[in-house]
Design a protein around this motif. Structure first.
Motif: not given
Length: 77
Positions: A24-26, A49, A54-55, A62, A18
């Motif tokens: 953070d990751w998606a 996505r 949620t991250v 992820a 992100l």
């Protein structure tokens, strides 16, 4: 970006970083259906996505959750 064959479908799932600086990751998924031409992919669910609210702390987490989401989507088809 992992690619997996699930039944008649080809699934791409990935973790996407992100843009915020918090690390953070998606979770991202694309699903392709059967095609009569092996050089052509038939998009059923374009890359986007999933698990919007949620991250994840890292790419691997992820990816794992993106795969679970793709499997659930295909079970409900």
């Amino acid at each position: 970006m992992p690619i997996e064959q699930l039944g008649d479908y080809e699934v791409e799932y990935s973790g996407v970083k992100l843009p915020a600086d918090n690390g953070d990751w998606a979770a991202n998924v694309a699903i392709f259906g059967p095609s009569t031409n092996p050089m052509h992919r038939n998009p059923v669910f374009p890359s986007q996505r999933v698990l919007i609210d949620t991250v994840f702390p890292d790419e691997k987490s992820a990816e794992q959750e993106a795969r679970k989401a793709a499997v659930a989507m295909l079970e409900h088809r």
